[in-house]
Design an enzyme around this catalytic site. Structure first.
Site, mmCIF file in Angstrom:
data_model
loop_
_atom_site.group_PDB
_atom_site.id
_atom_site.type_symbol
_atom_site.label_atom_id
_atom_site.label_comp_id
_atom_site.label_asym_id
_atom_site.label_seq_id
_atom_site.Cartn_x
_atom_site.Cartn_y
_atom_site.Cartn_z
ATOM 1 C CB CYS A 152 139.480 -86.988 25.194
ATOM 2 S SG CYS A 152 137.990 -87.342 25.863
ATOM 3 N NE ARG A 181 145.070 -90.154 25.392
ATOM 4 C CZ ARG A 181 145.956 -90.336 27.051
ATOM 5 N NH1 ARG A 181 146.418 -91.182 26.826
ATOM 6 N NH2 ARG A 181 144.863 -89.467 28.167
ATOM 7 C CD1 TRP A 185 136.448 -94.283 25.221
ATOM 8 C CD2 TRP A 185 135.387 -92.394 27.164
ATOM 9 N NE1 TRP A 185 135.637 -94.731 26.000
ATOM 10 C CE2 TRP A 185 134.994 -93.817 27.321
ATOM 11 C CE3 TRP A 185 135.496 -91.907 28.132
ATOM 12 C CZ2 TRP A 185 134.162 -94.958 28.143
ATOM 13 C CZ3 TRP A 185 134.761 -92.276 29.363
ATOM 14 C CH2 TRP A 185 134.394 -93.782 29.202
ATOM 15 C CG ASN A 241 141.776 -85.631 28.328
ATOM 16 O OD1 ASN A 241 140.911 -86.569 28.921
ATOM 17 N ND2 ASN A 241 142.667 -86.342 28.674
ATOM 18 N N GLY A 242 138.877 -84.683 29.978
ATOM 19 C CA GLY A 242 138.903 -84.494 31.207
ATOM 20 C C GLY A 242 137.076 -84.650 31.498
ATOM 21 C CD GLU A 299 144.647 -110.057 31.212
ATOM 22 O OE1 GLU A 299 143.590 -109.266 32.127
ATOM 23 O OE2 GLU A 299 144.693 -109.214 30.504
ATOM 24 C CE LYS A 344 143.339 -108.251 27.188
ATOM 25 N NZ LYS A 344 143.829 -107.820 28.671
ATOM 26 C CD GLU A 351 140.146 -105.456 27.917
ATOM 27 O OE1 GLU A 351 140.164 -104.564 27.978
ATOM 28 O OE2 GLU A 351 141.099 -106.619 27.533
ATOM 29 C CG HIS A 391 129.690 -123.029 45.417
ATOM 30 N ND1 HIS A 391 129.153 -123.372 46.287
ATOM 31 C CD2 HIS A 391 131.202 -122.988 46.146
ATOM 32 C CE1 HIS A 391 129.908 -124.767 46.965
ATOM 33 N NE2 HIS A 391 131.607 -124.217 46.855
ATOM 34 C CE LYS A 417 147.454 -99.673 25.770
ATOM 35 N NZ LYS A 417 147.057 -100.890 26.664
HETATM 36 C C1 G6P Z 1 141.851 -99.275 30.767
HETATM 37 C C2 G6P Z 1 142.357 -100.507 29.206
HETATM 38 C C3 G6P Z 1 142.800 -101.528 30.421
HETATM 39 C C4 G6P Z 1 143.357 -101.210 31.687
HETATM 40 C C5 G6P Z 1 142.677 -100.135 32.364
HETATM 41 C C6 G6P Z 1 143.662 -99.936 33.488
HETATM 42 O O1 G6P Z 1 140.058 -99.498 31.040
HETATM 43 O O2 G6P Z 1 140.946 -100.703 28.948
HETATM 44 O O3 G6P Z 1 143.807 -102.279 29.754
HETATM 45 O O4 G6P Z 1 143.620 -102.620 31.674
HETATM 46 O O5 G6P Z 1 142.019 -99.328 31.453
HETATM 47 O O6 G6P Z 1 144.344 -98.964 33.282
HETATM 48 P P1 G6P Z 1 145.903 -98.904 33.460
HETATM 49 O O7 G6P Z 1 146.892 -97.440 32.295
HETATM 50 O O8 G6P Z 1 145.716 -97.987 34.909
HETATM 51 O O9 G6P Z 1 146.628 -100.400 33.539
#
Ligand code: G6P
Length: 611
Positions: free
Chosen positions: A2, A27, A73, A99-100, A484, A488, A491, A507, A606
């Protein structure tokens, strides 16, 4: 999670707020809304993106120099018009954005329902504003005092802004556990979840602390603690450029940020390495040299992409500094009564510096006496403010929800920390350090060269864009790179993807291999090259499509794989920094070809400030 923004001053508030909401949309983007004071409180809100809100209000004459906005969000209540913020009191004279999560909202709601309050949404936030209304009705207190009493009754996390028709020249802002920045102008103030909506108006900001509540008038700012003690705020000067918040000619922020990596890694290294002297200098942790010399164990806590960076860090720190490292999901660590002693060093990695689980994990480590460090990107965020010491990544604002340049900057910092500890403990010779640092200094240029693979990667993406599954395999420090790469792809393209240690494939995942499965190997020329080559043969023998990231000039894998993507030759230590690049590009192109919203993938945010 948010985004909130507010303005009070002499300008029209709407354009400032809507622009701010666009900047904060990373956000959350389930719904958006605004409140303006213009001869009464006017609230407009809509499910969908900020642009949907703009369309919704486009024919309305929105005036007023006090206002606030929210991009959501969803936590409590599905994304819908009625669950969108701002929420209003029963008499519609008070309005709130939040937000929260208010954890005890159920109990408060019950009590308010019994007193006749009627709720229009399913949110926890609406309960807060009804509670303020209830307190004002019963006591006649002004807004600041009623909000202060309200906040003493709630359990949970919040950053809130409240407006009242009875006090139209005031914004009340408060925080606990969710970020809030106040921009200080001349005859005007701004509030926001981060500094990005503020930067073009003023560079002077105050980071509100937990349990603080701000009374913001055009010409006056008063900050109190919720126990009613007046606070003296510290005004920071922002070091952020407006261009960093724009797409700069790229189609998406993600692509821009992928291409920024030579620069962001260079910025991360600047002033920290002296190759000719074989010296690493990390000012942020220099007061902890004795601790680092004698540390028994390092625990890294993080979430998402930052956790992957932590896994690369484990390889680097164990290899070069010879300190045992454990890498933990912060969300698991915080709930499993971990064994931590004052001899431990706990390092939190977080791009945003706000992730709720990572914050909570650090707090546990601190309570149990460990030294706590942070590796964060956002300067002044909550994590760097609670840690004993830390190293900023200096990647610049990352707007794309899928993390790219922040990841490589985190890996760069971990590389520096590994060498820094190695230097203090004498686990690498000086001449070796000269060699490593000379090579590290070249990495930004090598990343730039790696980016030349973009067109080739785009062609490969076109071949596999319709695949429903994808496997990413690597060994050693390329295993987290595989994780990673898979993250990606899932996501932003919504393709099911798994990252696995290449040797573990037999396995389980080997059962998935058929002629519809692309398998992406990180098969660079390093210590495990021959073993990866065998794993490639195993996939080929079962009809899988092999795409391999290889070292420039490689012949053996080229003869086996359907497609190869070359990256420059570098030392094992730095392969993750290069091998990640084509995987970011692959995910990006597949997502674009599948018509996905690259910068705002569904359901993600994010900055995750709820647990
Ligand atoms: C969310 C974001 C990711 C990020 C993760 C941790 O899931 O979409 O891209 O890696 O949070 O966030 P941080 O700000 O703690 O790296």
């Amino acid at each position: 999670m948010c985004g909130i923004v507010g303005y009070i001053g002499y300008r029209e508030a709407y354009p400032i707020i809507i622009k701010g909401l666009h900047r904060l949309e990373y956000r959350g983007y389930d719904s958006a809304g605004i409140a303006l004071y213009d001869k009464g409180l006017k609230v407009y809100k809509k499910a969908g993106k900020v642009s949907d809100l703009e369309n919704f209000v486009k024919d309305i004459n929105l005036t007023g120099s006090v206002g606030m906005g929210h991009t959501r969000w969803a936590t409590h209540g599905a994304p819908s018009d009625r669950n969108s913020h701002p929420h209003s009191s029963g008499d519609r004279k008070l309005s709130i954005i939040h937000n929260g999560i208010i954890e005890n909202y159920g109990v408060i709601k019950e009590a308010l329902l019994a007193k006749g309050h009627v709720f229009k949404s399913d949110t926890d936030t609406e309960v807060l504003i009804h509670l303020v209304e209830d307190i004002q009705t019963e006591t006649g207190l002004d807004l600041l005092e009623a909000v202060r009493i309200t906040l003493n009754k709630v359990i949970g996390a919040y950053a809130i802004v409240i407006m009242s028709a009875a006090e139209p020249d005031v914004l009340i802002a408060a925080r606990k556990g969710s970020p809030m920045v106040i921009g200080v102008g001349k005859g005007e103030y701004f509030v926001a979840s981060d500094a990005t909506p503020i930067i073009e108006y003023t560079k002077n900001v105050i980071y509100l602390n937990d349990n603080e509540i701000a009374y913001i008038h055009r010409d006056k700012l008063l900050i109190k603690n919720i126990d009613n003690t007046v606070q003296t705020p510290y005004v920071h000067e922002l070091d952020m450029k407006l261009e960093a918040l724009e797409k700069g000619g790229y189609d998406h922020f993600m692509l821009k940020e992928i291409y920024e990596q030579p620069r962001s890694i260079r910025d991360c290294l600047r002033g920290r390495i002296y190759p000719a002297q074989g010296k690493v200098q990390l000012g942020g942790i220099k007061d902890y040299i004795e601790k680092l010399k004698n540390v028994d164990r390092i625990i890294i806590v993080a979430c998402g992409t930052s956790w992957h960076a932590g896994l690369v860090g484990e390889y680097l720190i164990e290899e070069y500094a010879r300190v045992p490292v454990e890498v933990e999901y912060a969300s698991e660590f915080r709930y499993r009564n971990p064994i931590i002693t004052p001899k431990d060093l706990v390092i939190a990695i977080s791009q945003s510096g706000e992730t709720a689980d990572t914050m909570a994990a650090l707090e546990i480590a601190k309570e149990r006496g460990a030294t706590i460090f942070g590796i964060c990107n956002v300067v002044g965020a909550s994590i760097p403010r609670i840690t004993d010491a830390g190293v900023y990544t200096h990647a610049g604002p990352e707007i794309g929800v899928a993390s790219t340049k922040a990841f490589t900057a985190q890996v760069t910092v971990l590389t520096l920390i590994a060498f820094y500890i190695a230097q203090q403990r004498g686990t690498i010779t000086q001449s070796k350090l000269v060699e490593y640092l000379t090579e590290l200094d070249e990495i930004p240029a090598l990343v730039e060269r790696t980016l030349l693979c973009n067109d080739h990667v785009e062609k490969i993406a076109a071949q596999f864009k319709d695949s429903n599954n994808c496997l990413f395999l690597g060994r050693g420090s390329s295993f987290p790179v595989a994780l990673e790469g898979a993250l990606k792809l899932k996501e932003i393209s919504y393709v099911h993807a798994e990252g696995y240690p290449a040797a573990e494939m037999k396995h389980g995942p080997i059962a998935l291999i058929d002629d519809a499965l692309p398998v992406i190997f990180i098969a660079t020329k390093n210590s495990s090259y021959e073993k990866v080559v065998s794993n490639i043969q195993e996939v080929k023998a079962r009809g899988g499509h092999v795409i391999a990231i290889v070292t420039e000039g490689d012949v053996e894998v080229r003869n086996m794989a359907e497609y190869v993507i070359e990256i420059p030759q570098t030392d094992d230590a730095f392969v993750p920094l290069l091998a990640t690049i084509p995987l970011q590009l692959l995910a990006y192109h597949i997502a674009v070809m599948r018509g996905c919203n690259v910068d705002q993938p569904r359901n993600l945010a994010k900055s995750v400030t709820v647990e």
